[in-house]
Scaffold this active site. Structure first.
Site, PDB file in Angstrom:
ATOM      1  N   ASP A  23       0.819  -1.045  -0.026  1.00 17.94           N
ATOM      2  CA  ASP A  23       0.071  -0.202   0.030  1.00 17.94           C
ATOM      3  C   ASP A  23       0.766   1.111   0.113  1.00 17.94           C
ATOM      4  O   ASP A  23       2.139   1.234  -0.188  1.00 17.94           O
ATOM      5  CB  ASP A  23      -0.990   0.039   1.292  1.00 17.94           C
ATOM      6  CG  ASP A  23      -2.328   0.591   1.002  1.00 17.94           C
ATOM      7  OD1 ASP A  23      -2.533   1.324   0.141  1.00 17.94           O
ATOM      8  OD2 ASP A  23      -3.216   0.018   1.602  1.00 17.94           O
TER       9      ASP A  23
ATOM     10  N   GLU B  48      -0.392   1.845  -5.327  1.00 13.86           N
ATOM     11  CA  GLU B  48       0.107   2.935  -5.237  1.00 13.86           C
ATOM     12  C   GLU B  48      -0.920   4.171  -5.608  1.00 13.86           C
ATOM     13  O   GLU B  48      -0.936   5.399  -5.754  1.00 13.86           O
ATOM     14  CB  GLU B  48       1.240   3.082  -6.365  1.00 13.86           C
ATOM     15  CG  GLU B  48       2.112   4.296  -6.530  1.00 13.86           C
ATOM     16  CD  GLU B  48       1.493   5.169  -7.788  1.00 13.86           C
ATOM     17  OE1 GLU B  48       2.140   6.319  -7.800  1.00 13.86           O
ATOM     18  OE2 GLU B  48       0.395   4.893  -8.377  1.00 13.86           O
ATOM     19  N   TRP B  49      -2.225   3.390  -5.923  1.00 13.33           N
ATOM     20  CA  TRP B  49      -3.532   4.330  -6.204  1.00 13.33           C
ATOM     21  C   TRP B  49      -3.394   4.856  -7.582  1.00 13.33           C
ATOM     22  O   TRP B  49      -4.275   5.888  -7.644  1.00 13.33           O
ATOM     23  CB  TRP B  49      -3.667   5.194  -5.032  1.00 13.33           C
ATOM     24  CG  TRP B  49      -3.846   4.498  -3.648  1.00 13.33           C
ATOM     25  CD1 TRP B  49      -3.749   3.413  -3.394  1.00 13.33           C
ATOM     26  CD2 TRP B  49      -3.027   5.209  -2.489  1.00 13.33           C
ATOM     27  NE1 TRP B  49      -3.658   3.249  -1.910  1.00 13.33           N
ATOM     28  CE2 TRP B  49      -3.214   4.562  -1.335  1.00 13.33           C
ATOM     29  CE3 TRP B  49      -2.732   6.652  -2.183  1.00 13.33           C
ATOM     30  CZ2 TRP B  49      -2.833   4.851  -0.019  1.00 13.33           C
ATOM     31  CZ3 TRP B  49      -2.571   6.964  -1.078  1.00 13.33           C
ATOM     32  CH2 TRP B  49      -2.504   6.071   0.073  1.00 13.33           C
ATOM     33  N   GLY B  50      -2.477   4.781  -8.599  1.00 12.75           N
ATOM     34  CA  GLY B  50      -2.520   5.340  -9.749  1.00 12.75           C
ATOM     35  C   GLY B  50      -2.075   6.802  -9.777  1.00 12.75           C
ATOM     36  O   GLY B  50      -2.207   7.392 -10.773  1.00 12.75           O
TER      37      GLY B  50
ATOM     38  N   ASP C 227      -9.204   3.923  -3.880  1.00 11.24           N
ATOM     39  CA  ASP C 227      -9.919   2.740  -3.641  1.00 11.24           C
ATOM     40  C   ASP C 227     -11.621   2.937  -4.198  1.00 11.24           C
ATOM     41  O   ASP C 227     -11.886   4.135  -4.262  1.00 11.24           O
ATOM     42  CB  ASP C 227     -10.431   2.554  -1.876  1.00 11.24           C
ATOM     43  CG  ASP C 227      -9.045   2.371  -1.182  1.00 11.24           C
ATOM     44  OD1 ASP C 227      -8.037   1.734  -1.782  1.00 11.24           O
ATOM     45  OD2 ASP C 227      -9.074   2.019  -0.005  1.00 11.24           O
TER      46      ASP C 227
END
Ligand SMILES: *[C@@H]1O[C@H](CO)[C@@H](O)[C@H](O)[C@H]1NC(C)=O
Ligand SMILES: *[C@@H]1O[C@H](CO)[C@@H](O)[C@H](O)[C@H]1NC(C)=O
Ligand SMILES: *[C@@H]1O[C@H](CO)[C@@H](O)[C@H](O)[C@H]1NC(C)=O
Ligand SMILES: *[C@@H]1O[C@H](CO)[C@@H](O)[C@H](O)[C@H]1NC(C)=O
Length: 444
Positions: A151, A186-188, A208
């Protein structure tokens, strides 16, 4: 002498560790935890019950074999002697002695764990791997871990570049000698589709998901633009499935399952499989759609047609399958039943094709030049098209895959609106997902 044209190899298998030939399938508790307001806290017993239910419902044998943990498995402090993270002894007494992984392996599953490329896990209840990559990777390998979700919370201000942080863990995992699927979360933020394939097996393309139609739609759009980055060994990840958690209708969950499958996303169930409805099980266990996801060609589907002008809610998504076939999802993002037409020319098909309906599990016959179906609002029709025998030559798989390179709509109209206008083009709702992402990035 005629020139010999070398076939262009695309979507060939490339993976930092030999894993992920097809997208991973399995289970992760996070969305279920979130839907309970984090009152539902999985422990070893609960996770083993989930595994047993995956087996007894037939889901394991359909390919859902990774059992992954999310944040919450660890104590906050490292072991002062070994420097290792410490599994919470009340929740997971058998992780560190390898017993938990052994038990899962004996039931036909693989064990996945969670950590973070910052100083703490998201939620703050566990030590991040930043600067401790070798120690943590060695611990995970010794514990029998086969999958790591990594994460992006609690990142120090001077470490904002994700590439060195994720590369360090990738290299540490490699040095353990144990192949461990590396799922970057890495959430983009920094376009990981550009640098993820070299060091990971999958990368999150977005923040998310939440259990709402508009959020799921936006994640699909944000992910679909990266269709050319996905391939065997390295996949785009638009986040866990929400199917079964109650925030969407059956048609909306069918949409998520179909589009995720077509985009070759990881299929990670994130609901309580011990109490799911038969409708949920029906969506998750659709063999023909799973086959689209797990097809050996490994080429992501993409948006190929959308109409009308505004909102462009009638969409045709498609992608190639091995053997010259095409998977097609007609997606009605409007509120009422509508006819959606997909032209074969936008699917790299010419002439006639026989059409298999993957939801009704029946053959629809031969279609010429286009396919037209009535699709309910917020729902999909899913089909596999097989070119008729009298068509121009069937090409080998690698040429067939190459024909699709760069072919698709890179800027869905909805996306232009949602990413610049900070509201969902689909429902007009404010984009709280993006706000959450910003909060999480700050470690709040
Ligand atoms: C480590 O990397 C090398 C070189 O890319 C690769 O051949 C090997 O399979 C990797 N090992 C593991 C355990 O990931
Ligand atoms: C960031 O700061 C920490 C603590 O001062 C230091 O150990 C680390 O090397 C720094 N990282 C970079 C990329 O400069
Ligand atoms: C569907 O309904 C929502 C809420 O009433 C509305 O905002 C949206 O524009 C409708 N979508 C279409 C495509 O008509
Ligand atoms: C769609 O529904 C309309 C109205 O019921 C019907 O006339 C039409 O034939 C249907 N089209 C398809 C492609 O099934």
């Amino acid at each position: 002498m005629a020139a010999v044209v070398a076939p262009i190899i695309v979507a060939s298998f490339s993976s930092p560790n030999g894993l992920g030939r097809t997208p991973p399938m399995g289970w992760n508790p996070y969305n279920r935890m979130k839907s309970s307001g984090f009152k539902w806290v999985p422990d070893e017993t609960i996770v083993l019950q989930q595994a047993a239910a995956l087996a007894s419902t037939g889901l394991r044998d359909l390919g859902y074999t990774y059992i992954n943990l999310d944040a919450g498995w660890s104590l906050k402090e490292r072991d002062p002697t070994t420097g290792r993270p410490v599994p919470d002894p009340k929740l997971y007494p058998n992780i560190a002695n390898g017993g938990f992984a052994r038990k899962l392996n004996a039931e036909g599953f693989e064990f996945g764990i969670y950590s973070d490329a910052g100083t703490l896990h998201c939620g703050g209840k566990g030590p991040g791997g930043l600067g401790h990559e070798a120690t943590d990777a060695n611990a995970f390998a010794e514990w029998g871990v086969s999958f790591l979700k990594y994460d992006n919370c609690f990142v120090p201000a001077n470490e904002s570049d994700p590439i060195p942080r994720y590369t360090a863990m990738s290299e540490a995992l490699n040095r353990t000698g144990r192949p461990i699927f590396f799922a970057m979360c890495e959430w983009g933020y920094s376009d990981p589709a550009r640098w993820g394939p070299a060091i990971s097996n999958s990368w999150r393309t977005t923040a998310d998901i939440s259990d709402e139609w508009w959020a799921m739609v936006e994640l699909a759009d944000l992910t679909a633009i990266w269709f050319d980055a996905a391939g065997p060994g390295h996949w785009n990840d638009p986040d866990l499935l929400e199917v079964g958690n109650g925030g969407m209708t059956a048609g909306e969950y069918r949409s998520q399952f179909a589009i995720w499958s077509l985009m070759k996303a990881p299929l990670l169930i994130s609901t309580d499989v011990t109490s799911m409805t038969s409708e949920t099980l029906g969506i998750l266990s659709n063999k023909e759609i799973i086959q689209i996801n797990q097809d050996r060609l490994g080429v992501s589907g993409r948006l190929v047609e959308e109409r009308p002008e505004d909102p462009a809610h009638l969409q045709v998504w498609a992608g190639p399958l091995s053997g010259g076939k095409v998977a097609v999802v007609l997606w009605n993002r409007g509120n009422t039943t509508a006819t959606i037409m997909g032209r074969f020319v936008n699917m790299q098909l010419f002439g006639a094709a026989s059409v298999r309906d993957c939801l009704a599990h029946k053959d629809l016959g031969i279609f010429h030049g286009q396919i037209e179906r009535n699709v309910s609002g917020h729902d999909v029709e899913v089909m596999i098209l097989t070119p008729s025998a009298n068509q121009p030559r069937r090409t080998p798989d690698n040429e067939w895959a190459a024909r699709w390179a760069g072919h698709g709509i890179r800027s869905p109209r909805s996306l232009a609106e949602s990413s610049h206008g900070r509201r969902s083009a689909i429902t007009g709702r404010p984009n709280t997902d993006r706000k959450n992402r910003e909060r999480r990035a700050l470690g709040l």
